[in-house]
Scaffold this motif. Structure first.
Motif, PDB file in Angstrom:
ATOM      1  N   THR A 142      -0.506  13.505 -13.188  1.00  8.40           N
ATOM      2  CA  THR A 142      -1.553  13.895 -12.248  1.00  8.40           C
ATOM      3  C   THR A 142      -1.584  15.403 -12.086  1.00  8.40           C
ATOM      4  N   VAL A 143      -2.788  15.941 -12.035  1.00  5.35           N
ATOM      5  CA  VAL A 143      -2.979  17.351 -11.734  1.00  5.35           C
ATOM      6  C   VAL A 143      -3.723  17.448 -10.401  1.00  5.35           C
ATOM      7  N   TYR A 144      -3.366  18.455  -9.620  1.00  5.92           N
ATOM      8  CA  TYR A 144      -3.902  18.606  -8.273  1.00  5.92           C
ATOM      9  C   TYR A 144      -4.634  19.940  -8.136  1.00  5.92           C
ATOM     10  N   LEU A 145      -5.537  19.977  -7.166  1.00  6.91           N
ATOM     11  CA  LEU A 145      -6.158  21.234  -6.783  1.00  6.91           C
ATOM     12  C   LEU A 145      -6.152  21.293  -5.261  1.00  6.91           C
ATOM     13  N   GLN A 146      -5.293  22.155  -4.724  1.00 10.30           N
ATOM     14  CA  GLN A 146      -5.241  22.389  -3.288  1.00 10.30           C
ATOM     15  C   GLN A 146      -6.252  23.481  -2.964  1.00 10.30           C
ATOM     16  N   ALA A 187     -19.624  21.516  -4.381  1.00  9.47           N
ATOM     17  CA  ALA A 187     -19.866  21.256  -5.800  1.00  9.47           C
ATOM     18  C   ALA A 187     -19.239  19.918  -6.171  1.00  9.47           C
ATOM     19  N   VAL A 188     -19.542  19.470  -7.371  1.00  6.72           N
ATOM     20  CA  VAL A 188     -18.797  18.377  -7.968  1.00  6.72           C
ATOM     21  C   VAL A 188     -17.654  19.013  -8.759  1.00  6.72           C
ATOM     22  N   TYR A 189     -16.447  18.537  -8.526  1.00  7.83           N
ATOM     23  CA  TYR A 189     -15.258  19.086  -9.170  1.00  7.83           C
ATOM     24  C   TYR A 189     -14.787  18.121 -10.249  1.00  7.83           C
ATOM     25  N   TYR A 190     -14.513  18.691 -11.420  1.00  6.91           N
ATOM     26  CA  TYR A 190     -14.113  17.910 -12.587  1.00  6.91           C
ATOM     27  C   TYR A 190     -12.765  18.409 -13.117  1.00  6.91           C
ATOM     28  N   CYS A 191     -11.972  17.511 -13.642  1.00  7.14           N
ATOM     29  CA  CYS A 191     -10.825  17.949 -14.428  1.00  7.14           C
ATOM     30  C   CYS A 191     -11.117  17.743 -15.902  1.00  7.14           C
ATOM     31  N   LYS A 192     -10.464  18.525 -16.712  1.00  5.63           N
ATOM     32  CA  LYS A 192     -10.716  18.521 -18.145  1.00  5.63           C
ATOM     33  C   LYS A 192      -9.432  18.729 -18.922  1.00  5.63           C
ATOM     34  N   VAL A 193      -9.352  18.079 -20.065  1.00  4.02           N
ATOM     35  CA  VAL A 193      -8.278  18.325 -21.028  1.00  4.02           C
ATOM     36  C   VAL A 193      -8.915  18.504 -22.404  1.00  4.02           C
ATOM     37  N   GLN A 222      -8.380   9.047 -20.444  1.00  2.00           N
ATOM     38  CA  GLN A 222      -9.121   8.793 -19.202  1.00  2.00           C
ATOM     39  C   GLN A 222      -8.647   9.766 -18.136  1.00  2.00           C
ATOM     40  N   LEU A 223      -9.609  10.356 -17.437  1.00  4.61           N
ATOM     41  CA  LEU A 223      -9.335  11.253 -16.327  1.00  4.61           C
ATOM     42  C   LEU A 223     -10.118  10.748 -15.119  1.00  4.61           C
ATOM     43  N   VAL A 224      -9.428  10.570 -14.006  1.00  3.09           N
ATOM     44  CA  VAL A 224     -10.071  10.047 -12.808  1.00  3.09           C
ATOM     45  C   VAL A 224      -9.774  10.968 -11.637  1.00  3.09           C
ATOM     46  N   GLU A 225     -10.812  11.647 -11.160  1.00  2.00           N
ATOM     47  CA  GLU A 225     -10.658  12.550 -10.027  1.00  2.00           C
ATOM     48  C   GLU A 225     -10.840  11.783  -8.722  1.00  2.00           C
ATOM     49  N   SER A 226     -10.212  12.299  -7.680  1.00  2.00           N
ATOM     50  CA  SER A 226     -10.375  11.724  -6.349  1.00  2.00           C
ATOM     51  C   SER A 226     -10.084  12.784  -5.311  1.00  2.00           C
ATOM     52  N   GLY A 227     -10.455  12.481  -4.061  1.00  2.00           N
ATOM     53  CA  GLY A 227     -10.130  13.374  -2.961  1.00  2.00           C
ATOM     54  C   GLY A 227     -11.304  14.161  -2.409  1.00  2.00           C
ATOM     55  N   SER A 278      -2.339  21.473 -21.504  1.00  2.00           N
ATOM     56  CA  SER A 278      -2.814  22.174 -20.338  1.00  2.00           C
ATOM     57  C   SER A 278      -3.997  21.418 -19.749  1.00  2.00           C
ATOM     58  N   MET A 279      -4.211  21.630 -18.481  1.00  2.00           N
ATOM     59  CA  MET A 279      -5.285  20.962 -17.753  1.00  2.00           C
ATOM     60  C   MET A 279      -6.111  22.018 -17.009  1.00  2.00           C
ATOM     61  N   SER A 280      -7.363  21.689 -16.783  1.00  2.00           N
ATOM     62  CA  SER A 280      -8.238  22.612 -16.068  1.00  2.00           C
ATOM     63  C   SER A 280      -9.065  21.867 -15.032  1.00  2.00           C
ATOM     64  N   TRP A 281      -9.407  22.597 -13.990  1.00  2.00           N
ATOM     65  CA  TRP A 281     -10.403  22.133 -13.023  1.00  2.00           C
ATOM     66  C   TRP A 281     -11.661  22.984 -13.192  1.00  2.00           C
ATOM     67  N   TYR A 282     -12.802  22.337 -13.175  1.00  2.00           N
ATOM     68  CA  TYR A 282     -14.103  22.988 -13.205  1.00  2.00           C
ATOM     69  C   TYR A 282     -14.908  22.495 -12.001  1.00  2.00           C
ATOM     70  N   ARG A 283     -15.988  23.188 -11.743  1.00  2.00           N
ATOM     71  CA  ARG A 283     -16.897  22.706 -10.708  1.00  2.00           C
ATOM     72  C   ARG A 283     -18.335  23.027 -11.100  1.00  2.00           C
TER      73      ARG A 283
END
Length: 115
Positions: free
Chosen positions: A77-81, A91-97, A2-7, A32-37
């Motif tokens: 938790t993975v972050y994107l500053q 955009a809609v921002y997603y995290c992925k594994v 489960q991955l839950v984005e917020s912010g 490893s983890m990634s952010w997409y949009r």
């Protein structure tokens, strides 16, 4: 898994925002983890990548110098500053594994940058 984005929120151009992605159901530090949009009417695109231990990061060219990916393996938790935000960052921002060849995605969080 489960991955839950917020912010994600509405922010003015030039502003900053930090997104979070809380992970569960797998050994977080091993992957490893990634952010997409994905912007309206556009393909989903890679934003940033971070290795399991956090020592390796990569960014899409348009995000270099403005976005910073990081992770806290104690908090799973993975972050994107995101700094110096522009309207085109909307955009809609997603995290992925990726685990054993299968991609798992969160539900996404909406970021809107007003001009």
């Amino acid at each position: 898994v489960q991955l839950v984005e917020s912010g994600g929120v509405l922010v003015q151009s030039g502003g900053s925002l930090r997104l979070s992605c809380a992970a569960s159901g797998f050994t977080f530090s091993s992957y490893s983890m990634s952010w997409y949009r994905q912007a309206p009417g556009k393909e989903r695109e890679l934003v940033a990548f971070i290795s399991g231990a956090g020592g390796i990061t990569n960014y899409a060219d348009s995000m270099k110098g403005r976005f910073t990916i990081s992770r806290d393996n104690e908090k799973n938790t993975v972050y994107l500053q995101m700094d110096s935000l522009k309207p085109e960052d909307t955009a809609v921002y997603y995290c992925k594994v990726r685990i054993i060849g299968r991609d798992y995605w969160g539900q996404g969080t909406q970021v809107t940058v007003s001009s």
